[in-house]
Each structure stands twice: as C-alpha cells, then as structure tokens.
Design a protein around this motif. Sequence first.
Motif, PDB file in Angstrom:
ATOM      1  N   THR A 198      24.187  34.944  42.638  1.00  0.00           N
ATOM      2  CA  THR A 198      23.352  33.762  42.377  1.00  0.00           C
ATOM      3  C   THR A 198      21.890  34.064  42.682  1.00  0.00           C
ATOM      4  OG1 THR A 198      25.207  32.293  42.910  1.00  0.00           O
ATOM      5  CG2 THR A 198      23.005  31.326  42.920  1.00  0.00           C
ATOM      6  N   ILE A 199      21.644  34.766  43.781  1.00  0.00           N
ATOM      7  CA  ILE A 199      20.273  35.175  44.120  1.00  0.00           C
ATOM      8  C   ILE A 199      19.692  36.025  42.996  1.00  0.00           C
ATOM      9  CG2 ILE A 199      18.912  36.646  45.675  1.00  0.00           C
ATOM     10  CD1 ILE A 199      20.842  35.716  47.938  1.00  0.00           C
ATOM     11  N   GLU A 200      20.499  36.958  42.495  1.00  0.00           N
ATOM     12  CA  GLU A 200      20.055  37.810  41.388  1.00  0.00           C
ATOM     13  C   GLU A 200      19.654  36.974  40.174  1.00  0.00           C
ATOM     14  OE1 GLU A 200      20.017  41.488  40.479  1.00  0.00           O
ATOM     15  OE2 GLU A 200      19.297  41.134  42.496  1.00  0.00           O
ATOM     16  N   LEU A 210      18.888  33.728  39.995  1.00  0.00           N
ATOM     17  CA  LEU A 210      17.722  32.890  40.275  1.00  0.00           C
ATOM     18  C   LEU A 210      16.432  33.698  40.151  1.00  0.00           C
ATOM     19  CD1 LEU A 210      19.063  30.899  43.357  1.00  0.00           C
ATOM     20  CD2 LEU A 210      18.397  29.888  41.160  1.00  0.00           C
ATOM     21  N   TYR A 211      16.477  34.922  40.674  1.00  0.00           N
ATOM     22  CA  TYR A 211      15.289  35.784  40.619  1.00  0.00           C
ATOM     23  C   TYR A 211      14.961  36.154  39.173  1.00  0.00           C
ATOM     24  CZ  TYR A 211      11.982  39.242  42.478  1.00  0.00           C
ATOM     25  OH  TYR A 211      10.850  39.943  42.802  1.00  0.00           O
ATOM     26  N   ARG A 238      12.424  29.607  42.840  1.00  0.00           N
ATOM     27  CA  ARG A 238      12.004  30.446  43.969  1.00  0.00           C
ATOM     28  C   ARG A 238      12.497  29.866  45.296  1.00  0.00           C
ATOM     29  NH1 ARG A 238       6.936  30.018  43.232  1.00  0.00           N
ATOM     30  NH2 ARG A 238       6.867  31.723  41.715  1.00  0.00           N
ATOM     31  N   ARG A 254      16.220  30.371  45.667  1.00  0.00           N
ATOM     32  CA  ARG A 254      16.506  31.790  45.949  1.00  0.00           C
ATOM     33  C   ARG A 254      16.213  32.132  47.409  1.00  0.00           C
ATOM     34  NH1 ARG A 254      13.015  36.054  46.186  1.00  0.00           N
ATOM     35  NH2 ARG A 254      11.344  34.951  45.080  1.00  0.00           N
ATOM     36  N   GLU A 286      18.658  33.676  50.268  1.00  0.00           N
ATOM     37  CA  GLU A 286      18.339  34.967  50.887  1.00  0.00           C
ATOM     38  C   GLU A 286      18.315  34.842  52.408  1.00  0.00           C
ATOM     39  OE1 GLU A 286      15.549  37.025  47.406  1.00  0.00           O
ATOM     40  OE2 GLU A 286      14.625  36.019  49.121  1.00  0.00           O
ATOM     41  N   GLU A 317      13.495  33.003  37.488  1.00  0.00           N
ATOM     42  CA  GLU A 317      12.170  32.769  38.080  1.00  0.00           C
ATOM     43  C   GLU A 317      11.140  33.697  37.435  1.00  0.00           C
ATOM     44  OE1 GLU A 317      10.064  33.947  42.311  1.00  0.00           O
ATOM     45  OE2 GLU A 317      12.205  33.454  42.320  1.00  0.00           O
TER      46      GLU A 317
END
Length: 526
Positions: free
Chosen positions: A329-331, A333-334, A492, A495, A499, A337
């Motif tokens: 999910t972080i990947e 979102l980045y 951002r 994310r 993180e 973004e």
Amino acid sequence: MAIVNGDTAGESNSAADPLLPWLMEIRNSAEDVYSGKNSGEDLDKLLHDCISTCKEDARYRNDLRFLKIWFLYLEGSEDFERVYREIEENEICIGHSLLYEWFAIFLEVKGLWRRAHFVYQTGLSRKAEPFERLKEAHSLFLQRISKRTKIDGDDAQAAHFETGFVNPWETSILKDLILKIKPQLVKYDGYHASNKVFPGKANLTTLLKSSKIKIIDIGGRKYQIKGCAGQGGFAQVFKAYIDGNPDEVVALKVQKPPFPWEFHMYRQLDCRIPENQRSSFGLAQRMHVYLDYSVLVCNYLSHGTLQDVINSYRVVGKSMEEVLCMYYTIEMLYMLETLHSVGIIHGDFKPDNLLVRYPPQNLTETGFHEKTGPWSNKGLCLVDWGRGIDLSLFPSTTEFNGDCRTSGFRCMEMKEDKPWKFQVDTYGLCVIVHMMLHNDYMKTEKKQSLDGGHINLPITSFKRYWNVDLWKELFTKLLNRETCEDDTETLRNLRKSMEEYVCSDPKLMNKLNELLAKQRISLCSS
C-alpha cells in the motif's frame, strides 16, 4: 461560408501569389454550383487539386484564404474528420482561432456537441489568437447547448457542457490528441514510423499459433519469441530474446490497430518522473509503428504481478499478512503521489498491471522514507500505459466523464455519473488494498458519518487486531473526495502514516523481510 472574397486582385498578382488563380477559379465554380449550373463534382475536384498543390507551400500555412478552401472541401466531404486531421497534420492555421471556431460550428450543426466542445478546448489550450474571441465563441457555444438541453429536459447533459467534461478514452478524442502530439511524437528517441504494413512473414497477433516462425525481424533486430506474457482486447505481450541472447530479454507489446499513444506516455514519464523513481513506472526502449500494427519494446520483469501474489494466498485459503499489505500500500500511495504531482493519471490501476520487484538485500529502516539503498530498487513497477492521461494536453479545469468499464474498478464517480479526475487511480488502489486484506473485490455502502452525512466505505469489516484506524482513514479519504482537485497531499499524508507505523517496531520490519523472502522463493520457483 464565403470562401473567396471578390476583391482579391488587388491583394497580389498570380506570379507572386500562386494561390490567387485557384481562388478565382474556385469562386467561379462555387457560383456555378450555387446557381444550379453544375452538381458540384467539378468544384470538389478543383478544391482537391488546389489543396494537393499548395499544402506543402509554407507561405499558406497561416493563410486564412487557404484555410477557407480547406473548409469548403471539408463541408462537401463525407469523411470530414479525415479532412480535419489533414488540416491539423499540415498545421494549417493551427494558431488561429478561426480554425477551431469554424470546425466547432460545423460539428455543432451536425449535433456532435461533445466533439465540438473538445475542438474549442483544443484551441484554447493552444492559446489560438485572437484568444479572447475564441473564449467568447466557446462561452456562447456553452450557452446555446445549455438552452437546447434544458429545453429537451436534459439537465445532466447541460451540466456536462457547462463544466467541461471530457471522455479521455473516446476514440475521436484520442485521435485528436495523437494529432496534437504528432510533431513531438516523431521526435521521441526510439520512435520509428513506417507508411507500410508490417513487412515480416508472420501474422503478429497469431504468432504463438505458428509452429514454424518463432523469430521475427523488427526494425533490423531479430526477436526470438519465448512465450505470451499477457493478452488483452487489442494487444498481446510476448517475452522475447534479442538476437537469441537470454541475457537480453524484452517484452514486445503487439497491437492492432497501431496505437502510438502509449509510447507518448512512457516518454512523458521519462521527462517528468525523478530519476530515482523512474524505474517504478516501466521503461520503453522503442516503438515501431506500421499501417497495420504497432510494436512496443519494453523492459521485461520476470517476477510476476501483484495479482499473482494475491492469488498465491487465495489458493491456500489465506489472506496476506497486514504488514505485507501495508508495504504494498505504501508503494502504491507513493506511485500515485508521484504521478499525480506531475500531471499524469494511469487510468487502469489494477494488480495485474503492477509488476513485482524484489530487493537485492534485506530491507532496513534506513532509507525507508527516502527510498534509498535497497528501497530504491524494490516494490512494484506500474506498466500498461494505454489508458494513461496526460493532463498537460487538457485545460486545467477539465474533468472527465468516461467509464473505464473494468469490472470491479469503476470508481464511485463513474457509478454515480459524476465527473472524476484522479479518483480513477485512487479507487483502483482501494480495490487492490481490499483484495490484499480480504481476498475479494471491494463492495461499498453508504454509512453515516460523524457530521450526520453519509460516506462510502467497504462493506467488509476490518479485523480487530489490524491497525483499523489507518485502514479506515485510507478508505474514508480516498473513497469520499468531494472535488477533482489535486490529491497529492492526501496521498503523501496517508503514506507517511503507514511508513511511521511500519518503522515503529523492528519486529514489523523483520516480519516484512521474512514474508518477502518466502514470497520470492514461492513465486519465482513456480
């Protein structure tokens, strides 16, 4: 339309102005048609001959008299869209507002209102002069359409034109956009266009069915086909070795009819995405465009897709562990973004378009936030840019109304017939997260919010031992955007929250490394 002014003799003489004799002859022929002396066939031939003779002459590129000749020819043509494309391709008066006014009025009379609206928008985006005149013409057009649709009782149609919605995937819109970028397209590194059909012996779209031909020559390079890596409605993707070398593996995307738009999107990614993030969005080496096919040559990644990862859990009746869900999910979102901040929308954000990349070494907290060290070459790689949207080609106020028609990935706005922009990507992200968490596509319902209103949320509940607050915040914010404004700050913040959670406990990072190592062994050996 009055094509030829009767007083042209004083403007120039035929020696200095080769167009002048044509103008006089066209005027006389047009008068014969209007008076009923002939049927118009002679006039059509005369217009065609004039255009063929003068279209390469740079003196007439910005000559309104020549533009009028083009439009007289266009008005008598059954394939008026083809004629207009020729006008654009030859760059006839593309900086003058009359080009867009005349063609938009022509389309409006034919009832092609959306097409006319886009023509006005194209002229405005090009700052065609006189700009204020074009703005006024567009405003009057919107007023006329609004009155007509309201008389017919179609308030939704009226609102469509007042707010300037566009379907970015409509065939005519894409054709116009490709025409618009053509001068730039042909200059891209790796772009090779031919005015002939594909010269090879193989039928490219049935390549795998052939037991004999497994090597094809494209642009002077020999590609050894090793199998089909994917297939869609209009394209097939093949794994291939260059000159039989297994160390030089590429993906060949073969499409019929030819579709150069995707190559434009890849080159725009090259220009706009920071170098340290560029490998996360797929790399195109070259494109060969023939009359019947296009062949896009891309880098090949061999570790499968995020859909494969999800399926590996589904087949054993399990769901992905939360920390691994959060990692992916972080990947994502980045990715969004980054894309949205530079005016690019992917338009087809789903797990089978996300290729998996594994880090060469264990991930640590160091470099996690900055995406440095092992973090710089891991995670996901977003490919398949055929539905990509380049926002720089539209006025900044443009919103979209097309329907992706991809089951399970139609955003809330598409379902409710509302305009959308970045939501097409963020909804896709929400669906993927739901698939990772629950092994199923997302279904939503309207739930009461704290302020007494209603918000969209997934029907399936979160497990109690998950970080419910983080997941609920993600779905709440991404499924309930009230405007089409830039969403990069929202992405951002989401994310960074995730993180911080992953980095808050060393055990989570250790668990993540274990899961990735196990996943790599499982999928790469299967």
